[in-house]
Design an enzyme around this catalytic site. Sequence first.
Site, PDB file in Angstrom:
ATOM      1  NE  ARG A   1      -3.705  -2.017   2.782  1.00 42.18           N
ATOM      2  CZ  ARG A   1      -3.523  -3.125   3.498  1.00 42.18           C
ATOM      3  NH1 ARG A   1      -2.366  -3.303   4.135  1.00 42.18           N
ATOM      4  NH2 ARG A   1      -4.472  -4.034   3.602  1.00 42.18           N
TER       5      ARG A   1
ATOM      6  CE  LYS B   1      -6.330  -0.134   4.693  1.00 40.09           C
ATOM      7  NZ  LYS B   1      -7.646  -0.299   4.031  1.00 40.09           N
TER       8      LYS B   1
ATOM      9  CG  HIS C   1      -4.868   0.684  -4.091  1.00 41.80           C
ATOM     10  ND1 HIS C   1      -4.196   0.628  -2.885  1.00 41.80           N
ATOM     11  CD2 HIS C   1      -5.878  -0.215  -3.995  1.00 41.80           C
ATOM     12  CE1 HIS C   1      -4.787  -0.246  -2.093  1.00 41.80           C
ATOM     13  NE2 HIS C   1      -5.809  -0.777  -2.736  1.00 41.80           N
TER      14      HIS C   1
ATOM     15  NE  ARG D   1      -3.188  -3.381  -1.415  1.00 40.80           N
ATOM     16  CZ  ARG D   1      -2.791  -4.185  -0.440  1.00 40.80           C
ATOM     17  NH1 ARG D   1      -1.497  -4.464  -0.299  1.00 40.80           N
ATOM     18  NH2 ARG D   1      -3.659  -4.730   0.401  1.00 40.80           N
TER      19      ARG D   1
ATOM     20  CG  HIS E   1      -6.940  -8.255   1.591  1.00 41.16           C
ATOM     21  ND1 HIS E   1      -7.217  -8.691   0.301  1.00 41.16           N
ATOM     22  CD2 HIS E   1      -6.648  -6.933   1.465  1.00 41.16           C
ATOM     23  CE1 HIS E   1      -7.097  -7.695  -0.546  1.00 41.16           C
ATOM     24  NE2 HIS E   1      -6.753  -6.623   0.128  1.00 41.16           N
TER      25      HIS E   1
ATOM     26  CE1 TYR F   1      -6.844  -6.996  -6.764  1.00 42.51           C
ATOM     27  CE2 TYR F   1      -7.022  -8.074  -4.642  1.00 42.51           C
ATOM     28  CZ  TYR F   1      -6.825  -6.934  -5.390  1.00 42.51           C
ATOM     29  OH  TYR F   1      -6.612  -5.733  -4.768  1.00 42.51           O
TER      30      TYR F   1
END
Length: 346
Positions: free
Chosen positions: A196, A220, A288, A291, A314, A323
Amino acid sequence: MARKGTGKINGTTFNSEDFRKSCTVCFCLITKVARNYNSRYPKPIAHSDGMDIGGFMTYLQYEKRFSDHTLKAYRTDLEQLASFLTEVYGVCDWLGLSAAQLRTWMAALSEEGQEPATIRRKLSAVKSFFRFWRKQMSGLQDPTKGIQTPKLKKRMPVTVDVTSLSYLLASFPVEDDFSIARDKLILELLYGVGLRRSELLALTEADIAPQEMRLKVMGKGGKERLLPYGAAVAKALERYIGYKRQLFPAINLLICTDKGNAPCPKWLYNKVKQYLGTVPHLERASPHVLRHSFATHLSDAGADLNAVKELLGHTSLAATQVYTHNSIEKLKRAYSQAHPKARMDE
């Protein structure tokens, strides 16, 4: 006796015009100070109950360990709702908040031109707010229950194909310098590791393990993960760090500007946009996108979905499955174009 246009205060003679100008200057200064005070310490929104946004934010910050960016988004969304309730209904009554009032707020957001995704996010913040307070206050009703969220348009992640990315990365000159080596490293890390933007900007030289060809990344929610990287990233790292240590030996931050400063997110966005802008027919150019390309190309090559999930950081497999859908769509197009039984009219 004072002349016309003059006066005395405590025995001091003054000109009335000068006095008027002085009063005007003083008034302007007082107004400026007052505005500055109000901007720093705004009038609090009137609440009719014990529920407050501050307690919820403390929970998100220290127990959920949300990032500063996420905390700001939650606070902004809740304060916007509180302001709306105060303006329309005269008071922000969380205890008495009804589903009808929430729907009115959502309708107002839609009329303002807010995207469905934005309205969904704001409603999600309100749901989390009431979920927290229901644990603290028994019998509290949840006004968000049963509210239909706006439907989102199905949108696949924008990606760059392998050929275009290979061409872009190969277009960097062999004889480079600090800036060129840094720019290439940025692209290599975003695409080659799937970072990210915030993760890339937070990297330090201490996070790199060149012997193991591995990066330590803070994702995150303050979650740490170890990510492998390949030969192309290793070469770009070695090249760039060699230049960086000559110019800025005291700086531990990995990516820095030409003056040795820490770059801001917008700087990185513009840098990536500049290079991706050379790729033809690309709908959107941002960090992004690289990514997304990293994850899609892994999925296209048959990588395990759980492995892709861990690499991306994630928390939910559902976020990674998009994806797979991207890959399936490509297979459908290939089938439709090539297979003789794909056309119904034949």
